[in-house]
Design a protein around this motif. Structure first.
Motif, PDB file in Angstrom:
ATOM      1  N   LEU A 119       0.888  -1.160   0.000  1.00 25.84           N
ATOM      2  CA  LEU A 119       0.000   0.000   0.000  1.00 25.84           C
ATOM      3  C   LEU A 119       0.931   1.216   0.000  1.00 25.84           C
ATOM      4  CD1 LEU A 119      -3.116   0.442   0.303  1.00 25.84           C
ATOM      5  CD2 LEU A 119      -2.703   0.833   2.727  1.00 25.84           C
ATOM      6  N   PHE A 120       0.647   2.202  -0.845  1.00 25.93           N
ATOM      7  CA  PHE A 120       1.544   3.354  -1.024  1.00 25.93           C
ATOM      8  C   PHE A 120       2.977   2.879  -1.301  1.00 25.93           C
ATOM      9  CE2 PHE A 120      -1.451   4.744   2.454  1.00 25.93           C
ATOM     10  CZ  PHE A 120      -2.295   5.462   1.630  1.00 25.93           C
ATOM     11  N   GLY A 121       3.106   1.752  -1.984  1.00 29.27           N
ATOM     12  CA  GLY A 121       4.435   1.250  -2.322  1.00 29.27           C
ATOM     13  C   GLY A 121       5.189   0.623  -1.162  1.00 29.27           C
ATOM     14  N   MET A 122       4.491   0.396  -0.028  1.00 31.47           N
ATOM     15  CA  MET A 122       5.182  -0.193   1.122  1.00 31.47           C
ATOM     16  C   MET A 122       4.538  -1.531   1.509  1.00 31.47           C
ATOM     17  SD  MET A 122       5.837   2.988   3.733  1.00 31.47           S
ATOM     18  CE  MET A 122       4.545   4.119   3.263  1.00 31.47           C
ATOM     19  N   THR A 123       5.365  -2.460   2.014  1.00 30.32           N
ATOM     20  CA  THR A 123       4.791  -3.709   2.534  1.00 30.32           C
ATOM     21  C   THR A 123       4.095  -3.390   3.864  1.00 30.32           C
ATOM     22  OG1 THR A 123       6.746  -4.225   3.849  1.00 30.32           O
ATOM     23  CG2 THR A 123       6.708  -5.077   1.581  1.00 30.32           C
ATOM     24  N   ILE A 124       3.346  -4.365   4.364  1.00 35.31           N
ATOM     25  CA  ILE A 124       2.627  -4.132   5.623  1.00 35.31           C
ATOM     26  C   ILE A 124       3.616  -3.788   6.745  1.00 35.31           C
ATOM     27  CG2 ILE A 124       1.109  -5.198   7.350  1.00 35.31           C
ATOM     28  CD1 ILE A 124       0.031  -6.934   4.999  1.00 35.31           C
ATOM     29  N   PHE A 125       4.739  -4.510   6.777  1.00 36.80           N
ATOM     30  CA  PHE A 125       5.770  -4.248   7.789  1.00 36.80           C
ATOM     31  C   PHE A 125       6.261  -2.802   7.672  1.00 36.80           C
ATOM     32  CE2 PHE A 125      10.013  -3.983   9.455  1.00 36.80           C
ATOM     33  CZ  PHE A 125      10.089  -4.889  10.496  1.00 36.80           C
ATOM     34  N   ASP A 126       6.623  -2.410   6.461  1.00 38.53           N
ATOM     35  CA  ASP A 126       7.162  -1.056   6.264  1.00 38.53           C
ATOM     36  C   ASP A 126       6.122   0.012   6.580  1.00 38.53           C
ATOM     37  OD1 ASP A 126       9.560  -2.095   5.540  1.00 38.53           O
ATOM     38  OD2 ASP A 126       9.199  -1.977   3.380  1.00 38.53           O
ATOM     39  N   LEU A 127       4.883  -0.291   6.254  1.00 39.71           N
ATOM     40  CA  LEU A 127       3.804   0.669   6.504  1.00 39.71           C
ATOM     41  C   LEU A 127       3.625   0.897   8.008  1.00 39.71           C
ATOM     42  CD1 LEU A 127       1.897   2.104   4.509  1.00 39.71           C
ATOM     43  CD2 LEU A 127       0.167   0.389   5.068  1.00 39.71           C
ATOM     44  N   MET A 128       3.638  -0.195   8.780  1.00 39.40           N
ATOM     45  CA  MET A 128       3.497  -0.065  10.242  1.00 39.40           C
ATOM     46  C   MET A 128       4.677   0.711  10.802  1.00 39.40           C
ATOM     47  SD  MET A 128       2.249  -3.963  11.054  1.00 39.40           S
ATOM     48  CE  MET A 128       1.735  -3.889  12.764  1.00 39.40           C
ATOM     49  N   ASP A 129       5.871   0.378  10.316  1.00 41.57           N
ATOM     50  CA  ASP A 129       7.082   1.045  10.764  1.00 41.57           C
ATOM     51  C   ASP A 129       6.996   2.547  10.449  1.00 41.57           C
ATOM     52  OD1 ASP A 129       9.622   1.748  11.485  1.00 41.57           O
ATOM     53  OD2 ASP A 129      10.635   0.733   9.840  1.00 41.57           O
ATOM     54  N   PHE A 130       6.618   2.855   9.222  1.00 39.92           N
ATOM     55  CA  PHE A 130       6.549   4.252   8.786  1.00 39.92           C
ATOM     56  C   PHE A 130       5.536   5.034   9.625  1.00 39.92           C
ATOM     57  CE2 PHE A 130       4.795   7.678   6.227  1.00 39.92           C
ATOM     58  CZ  PHE A 130       5.942   8.328   5.804  1.00 39.92           C
ATOM     59  N   PHE A 131       4.325   4.482   9.722  1.00 39.50           N
ATOM     60  CA  PHE A 131       3.240   5.165  10.435  1.00 39.50           C
ATOM     61  C   PHE A 131       3.640   5.436  11.890  1.00 39.50           C
ATOM     62  CE2 PHE A 131      -0.978   4.635  12.720  1.00 39.50           C
ATOM     63  CZ  PHE A 131      -1.452   5.891  12.381  1.00 39.50           C
ATOM     64  N   ALA A 132       4.244   4.442  12.534  1.00 37.91           N
ATOM     65  CA  ALA A 132       4.555   4.592  13.954  1.00 37.91           C
ATOM     66  C   ALA A 132       5.805   5.432  14.186  1.00 37.91           C
ATOM     67  CB  ALA A 132       4.713   3.225  14.609  1.00 37.91           C
ATOM     68  N   THR A 133       6.891   5.104  13.478  1.00 36.29           N
ATOM     69  CA  THR A 133       8.152   5.768  13.841  1.00 36.29           C
ATOM     70  C   THR A 133       8.352   7.104  13.125  1.00 36.29           C
ATOM     71  OG1 THR A 133       9.425   4.514  12.232  1.00 36.29           O
ATOM     72  CG2 THR A 133       9.309   3.599  14.426  1.00 36.29           C
ATOM     73  N   LYS A 134       7.732   7.283  11.973  1.00 37.74           N
ATOM     74  CA  LYS A 134       7.909   8.560  11.272  1.00 37.74           C
ATOM     75  C   LYS A 134       6.788   9.549  11.579  1.00 37.74           C
ATOM     76  CE  LYS A 134      11.555   7.752   8.431  1.00 37.74           C
ATOM     77  NZ  LYS A 134      12.007   6.522   8.955  1.00 37.74           N
ATOM     78  N   LEU A 135       5.650   9.025  12.063  1.00 41.35           N
ATOM     79  CA  LEU A 135       4.505   9.901  12.278  1.00 41.35           C
ATOM     80  C   LEU A 135       4.113   9.984  13.758  1.00 41.35           C
ATOM     81  CD1 LEU A 135       3.305  10.505   9.306  1.00 41.35           C
ATOM     82  CD2 LEU A 135       1.171   9.838  10.370  1.00 41.35           C
ATOM     83  N   LEU A 136       3.758   8.820  14.337  1.00 39.32           N
ATOM     84  CA  LEU A 136       3.216   8.849  15.698  1.00 39.32           C
ATOM     85  C   LEU A 136       4.261   9.250  16.741  1.00 39.32           C
ATOM     86  CD1 LEU A 136       0.943   5.646  15.623  1.00 39.32           C
ATOM     87  CD2 LEU A 136       0.216   8.034  15.492  1.00 39.32           C
ATOM     88  N   LEU A 137       5.446   8.615  16.697  1.00 39.57           N
ATOM     89  CA  LEU A 137       6.444   8.926  17.734  1.00 39.57           C
ATOM     90  C   LEU A 137       6.861  10.402  17.702  1.00 39.57           C
ATOM     91  CD1 LEU A 137       8.888   5.874  18.055  1.00 39.57           C
ATOM     92  CD2 LEU A 137       6.953   6.488  19.485  1.00 39.57           C
ATOM     93  N   PRO A 138       7.189  10.956  16.522  1.00 37.85           N
ATOM     94  CA  PRO A 138       7.531  12.386  16.518  1.00 37.85           C
ATOM     95  C   PRO A 138       6.354  13.251  16.984  1.00 37.85           C
ATOM     96  CG  PRO A 138       8.130  11.381  14.425  1.00 37.85           C
ATOM     97  CD  PRO A 138       7.391  10.346  15.201  1.00 37.85           C
ATOM     98  N   ALA A 139       5.129  12.909  16.563  1.00 35.67           N
ATOM     99  CA  ALA A 139       3.972  13.713  16.981  1.00 35.67           C
ATOM    100  C   ALA A 139       3.809  13.653  18.496  1.00 35.67           C
ATOM    101  CB  ALA A 139       2.705  13.218  16.286  1.00 35.67           C
ATOM    102  N   GLY A 140       3.975  12.457  19.068  1.00 32.18           N
ATOM    103  CA  GLY A 140       3.871  12.310  20.523  1.00 32.18           C
ATOM    104  C   GLY A 140       4.940  13.141  21.221  1.00 32.18           C
ATOM    105  N   ALA A 141       6.163  13.066  20.708  1.00 34.28           N
ATOM    106  CA  ALA A 141       7.278  13.795  21.342  1.00 34.28           C
ATOM    107  C   ALA A 141       7.031  15.306  21.277  1.00 34.28           C
ATOM    108  CB  ALA A 141       8.600  13.438  20.667  1.00 34.28           C
TER     109      ALA A 141
END
Ligand code: PFF
Length: 437
Positions: A362-384
């Protein structure tokens, strides 16, 4: 009730458990190759500069929110201010729910690689590559890793988390020293040492700084509310900044030790230091296959990787379990088992992303990469960003009064911390976030 909350049993309880959280795959698997790709020693220097200023500020922000509220992330914001602020806690808990499944998949690989290292007389390189793409085998090891995580968290803050981190972390240091000695005594290792430690600032670009920032925040476990949760178990009599500095110092030390294991061996054996994520899981097994005593060193290496992953995974699970118990009246037992089962199931698609489901994207990413991207590139920085802004703009000046014991006045540098939280850290994290796209 907040008053009946467990506290760390010993003075160093928080330091040990928080260092266990911080020292993880990020240090051993990720740091050496990111440093390798970004100018070696120059990257380390920039990394240390960032982690002890910006990283320290956000770490202390989380710890303060946790200790002042004595609650898990969402309840903490509700207790201290309310309004829309609990959303920041929610982002953290959501990050935990998304990260743990795929973190456990990689944790499962590390368990699997220990098992493979024991079974094969010499560490055969190819067999490692085949492992992660095998259909059910990685799922089995993901189940084992998740079960170990659940087994520790279910035993509680003192008898589970604190006790196991106290046993596992010193073990980690001992094995790492053995591995460093092996690595730096290989002939040709000095080239790797020079590459890793000598700063080459000509390789530093904006991208280097962004890489160092995102590595720093991931590595010290901020953005998810781990330090809010672990901070909520710190007694009032402790001052927070010393503990924060200790944890960050230990985390950096472990990252550098990991580099001292990996890069000298990579250079000595003529491998490519910029191999990226496969450096640990593909390049190293090749090296182990060639050096004398390779089997035993392969076992030791994947044991340290497993231990580091496990002490981080328990902190991620604890965020969810503490939330369920604070907000939804779950017992620790019920909350831990239910979360463990659901997040195990959520990890199955991530485990299959390297084999049968490699083409599901999805969006050119595997499910693993998508979860990684969503959490570490989006959620963690937003939380911080949310946590830092909360300290800088909402919970100030009470935050400063909460840094030390109630009878000790705030440190002189508290106003610097405030502005780091109010403006500098959020702005830089936002810059990294935008870079992530
Ligand atoms: N710090 C861990 C590592 O370096 O692998 C990963 C991590 C754990 C990140 C917990 C964030 C977190 F809240």
């Amino acid at each position: 009730m907040a008053q009946t909350r467990e506290n760390w049993r010993s003075r160093s309880g928080f330091i040990i458990a928080a260092a266990g959280s911080a020292v993880g795959l990020g240090n051993i698997w990720r740091f050496p190759y990111v440093a390798g790709e970004n100018g070696g020693g120059a990257f380390i220097a920039i990394y240390l500069g960032i982690v002890f200023t910006l990283g320290f500020s956000v770490f202390l922000a989380e710890q303060t929110i946790g200790r002042a509220s004595k609650r898990s992330p969402i309840a903490a914001f509700r207790t201290l201010r309310g309004g829309a602020w609990p959303i920041v806690g929610f982002i953290g808990v959501l990050a935990a729910v998304v990260i743990l499944p795929f973190y456990s998949v990689v944790g499962g690989w590390t368990f699997g690689f220990v098992w493979k290292s024991i079974l094969t007389t010499t560490a055969e390189a190819g067999s490692f590559g085949n492992f992660i793409s095998h259909g059910w085998l990685p799922i089995l090891f993901h189940a084992l890793f998740m079960s170990a995580t659940v087994g520790i968290v279910i035993a509680g803050v003192n008898s589970g988390i604190e006790r196991w981190c106290r046993i596992l972390l010193p073990g980690l240091v001992v094995i790492m020293i053995v591995l460093i000695i092996r690595s730096i005594t290989l002939s040709g290792a000095e080239k790797g040492l020079a590459f890793f430690l000598q700063p080459d600032f000509s390789k530093v670009t904006m991208a280097t700084i962004q890489a160092a920032l995102s590595q720093a925040f991931f590595s010290i476990s901020v953005g998810m509310g781990v330090m809010i949760t672990y901070g909520s178990y710190i007694a009032r009599e402790r001052s927070l900044p010393g503990d924060a500095a200790c944890v960050i110092g230990l985390d950096s030390l472990f990252a550098i030790l990991a580099g001292l294991i990996i890069l000298p061996a990579v250079f000595a054996m003529g491998q490519n230091p910029s191999a990226g994520p496969v450096l640990t899981f593909v390049t190293l097994p090749k090296i182990f296959a060639e050096i004398s005593g390779g089997t035993i060193f392969a076992i030791l290496f994947f044991v340290i990787l497993s231990v580091a992953a496990l002490t981080s995974a328990i902190s991620i699970l604890e965020v969810v379990v503490a939330h369920l118990s604070d907000e939804h009246d779950f017992s620790r037992h019920k909350g831990t088992i239910a979360t463990g089962i659901i997040l195990f199931l959520a990890g199955i698609p991530a485990a299959l992303s390297f084999g049968p489901w490699a083409d599901v994207t999805l969006f050119g990413m595997t499910i693993f990469d998508l979860m990684d991207f969503f959490a570490t590139k989006l959620l963690l920085p937003a939380g911080a960003i949310g946590m830092a802004l909360f300290i800088g703009w909402v919970f100030w000046p009470t935050a400063a009064d909460n840094l030390n014991r109630p009878d000790v006045s705030p440190p002189k540098w508290a106003p610097v911390w405030r502005w780091m939280c109010a403006i500098i850290s959020p702005a830089l994290i936002l810059w990294v976030m935008i870079g992530g796209f």
